[in-house]
Design a protein around this motif. Sequence first.
Motif, PDB file in Angstrom:
ATOM      1  N   ARG A  61     -50.463 -17.119  -2.349  1.00  0.00           N
ATOM      2  CA  ARG A  61     -51.185 -15.962  -1.887  1.00  0.00           C
ATOM      3  C   ARG A  61     -51.639 -16.205  -0.464  1.00  0.00           C
ATOM      4  NH1 ARG A  61     -56.610 -15.466  -3.576  1.00  0.00           N
ATOM      5  NH2 ARG A  61     -57.179 -17.550  -4.062  1.00  0.00           N
ATOM      6  N   GLN A  72     -53.387  -7.138   1.283  1.00  0.00           N
ATOM      7  CA  GLN A  72     -53.029  -8.532   1.119  1.00  0.00           C
ATOM      8  C   GLN A  72     -51.532  -8.691   0.976  1.00  0.00           C
ATOM      9  OE1 GLN A  72     -55.866  -9.984  -2.056  1.00  0.00           O
ATOM     10  NE2 GLN A  72     -55.788 -11.762  -0.731  1.00  0.00           N
ATOM     11  N   LEU A  74     -48.533 -10.717  -0.771  1.00  0.00           N
ATOM     12  CA  LEU A  74     -48.096 -11.596  -1.851  1.00  0.00           C
ATOM     13  C   LEU A  74     -46.684 -12.045  -1.521  1.00  0.00           C
ATOM     14  CD1 LEU A  74     -49.229  -9.476  -4.955  1.00  0.00           C
ATOM     15  CD2 LEU A  74     -50.607 -10.964  -3.477  1.00  0.00           C
ATOM     16  N   SER A  95     -55.156  -4.982  -3.048  1.00  0.00           N
ATOM     17  CA  SER A  95     -56.003  -6.119  -3.384  1.00  0.00           C
ATOM     18  C   SER A  95     -55.283  -7.003  -4.382  1.00  0.00           C
ATOM     19  CB  SER A  95     -57.350  -5.650  -3.961  1.00  0.00           C
ATOM     20  OG  SER A  95     -57.146  -4.952  -5.179  1.00  0.00           O
ATOM     21  N   GLU A  96     -55.781  -8.196  -4.562  1.00  0.00           N
ATOM     22  CA  GLU A  96     -55.169  -9.157  -5.472  1.00  0.00           C
ATOM     23  C   GLU A  96     -55.819  -9.023  -6.844  1.00  0.00           C
ATOM     24  OE1 GLU A  96     -53.914 -13.847  -5.342  1.00  0.00           O
ATOM     25  OE2 GLU A  96     -55.707 -13.179  -4.299  1.00  0.00           O
ATOM     26  N   ASN A  97     -55.080  -8.506  -7.800  1.00  0.00           N
ATOM     27  CA  ASN A  97     -55.611  -8.315  -9.143  1.00  0.00           C
ATOM     28  C   ASN A  97     -54.462  -8.376 -10.154  1.00  0.00           C
ATOM     29  OD1 ASN A  97     -54.384  -5.628  -9.184  1.00  0.00           O
ATOM     30  ND2 ASN A  97     -56.082  -5.006  -7.849  1.00  0.00           N
ATOM     31  N   SER A 100     -51.567  -5.726  -9.433  1.00  0.00           N
ATOM     32  CA  SER A 100     -50.730  -5.982  -8.269  1.00  0.00           C
ATOM     33  C   SER A 100     -49.815  -7.190  -8.487  1.00  0.00           C
ATOM     34  CB  SER A 100     -51.589  -6.193  -7.012  1.00  0.00           C
ATOM     35  OG  SER A 100     -52.449  -7.311  -7.165  1.00  0.00           O
ATOM     36  N   TRP A 101     -50.343  -8.254  -9.096  1.00  0.00           N
ATOM     37  CA  TRP A 101     -49.510  -9.429  -9.339  1.00  0.00           C
ATOM     38  C   TRP A 101     -48.466  -9.163 -10.422  1.00  0.00           C
ATOM     39  CZ3 TRP A 101     -47.972 -13.266  -6.691  1.00  0.00           C
ATOM     40  CH2 TRP A 101     -48.798 -13.894  -5.752  1.00  0.00           C
ATOM     41  N   HIS A 125     -55.427 -18.900  -9.403  1.00  0.00           N
ATOM     42  CA  HIS A 125     -55.910 -17.528  -9.501  1.00  0.00           C
ATOM     43  C   HIS A 125     -55.533 -16.936 -10.858  1.00  0.00           C
ATOM     44  CE1 HIS A 125     -56.631 -13.310  -8.546  1.00  0.00           C
ATOM     45  NE2 HIS A 125     -57.306 -13.726  -7.486  1.00  0.00           N
ATOM     46  N   SER A 127     -55.153 -13.936 -11.957  1.00  0.00           N
ATOM     47  CA  SER A 127     -54.188 -12.835 -11.973  1.00  0.00           C
ATOM     48  C   SER A 127     -52.753 -13.343 -11.926  1.00  0.00           C
ATOM     49  CB  SER A 127     -54.444 -11.881 -10.798  1.00  0.00           C
ATOM     50  OG  SER A 127     -55.663 -11.195 -10.972  1.00  0.00           O
ATOM     51  N   ILE A 128     -52.526 -14.470 -11.219  1.00  0.00           N
ATOM     52  CA  ILE A 128     -51.190 -15.063 -11.203  1.00  0.00           C
ATOM     53  C   ILE A 128     -50.855 -15.604 -12.584  1.00  0.00           C
ATOM     54  CG2 ILE A 128     -49.734 -16.855 -10.196  1.00  0.00           C
ATOM     55  CD1 ILE A 128     -51.347 -16.679  -7.655  1.00  0.00           C
TER      56      ILE A 128
END
Length: 214
Positions: A61, A72, A74, A95-97, A100-101, A125, A127-128
């Motif tokens: 990220r 952001q 990715l 955003s990273e959530n 999104s991932w 993270h 979410s990953i």
Amino acid sequence: MEDMQTIYGFKLKYNKAWRSREQALMAVRGTVEESYGKLSSYLFMLLNQRFQVLSSSIVRRCQFFKHKIRSQLLIAIALDANEQLFPVAFGVVDSENNNSWTYFMQQFKVAIGLVSDLVFVSDRHSSIVNALSAVFPEAHHATCTYHIKMNIVAKFKTDNCHDEFDMASRAYTVPKFHQHFNKIKTKDSRIVAYLEEIGMERWSRAFFPGFRYN
């Protein structure tokens, strides 16, 4: 601001210096809006290329874009045959959530197809972790040792065990692993507890169930 003061004896206010810098960057690189406008043509060119994807991939990220367009980046990176970093896929998200991932991983899976012995290396993270579990349940997932070391410095304010951690993470056999890990135990029990909480199988080559990159 310092250059203006030194060269011209002129005291430049921060806001004016910032605006001047932005104008200079736009003159050289163009505006952010213009850059985004080129994405469609860039993606068209990518669709006409042929790539061979390796079995091991690194998922990273990146930081927030520090500009008026808040988003952001990715990105998924692999090692090529010359062990150089090769960008395989990227996506720009709000955003990273989890959403999104997960979407990124779904599109990534479409791009690379079925790959045996696939390994993902990322930070911790959540979410990953969730996205990989949903989209790549058969893949192995490791934790980036660089991020672990940076987290140790941030959490415990020391890099006293970095060398021992590096040797333990890279050891090929369990006895060699314990040889180096025991040295960490003699130095800082807090770091030992933190590493055990992450799970040896996440960052140690000796315990990792898949084929981890070098």
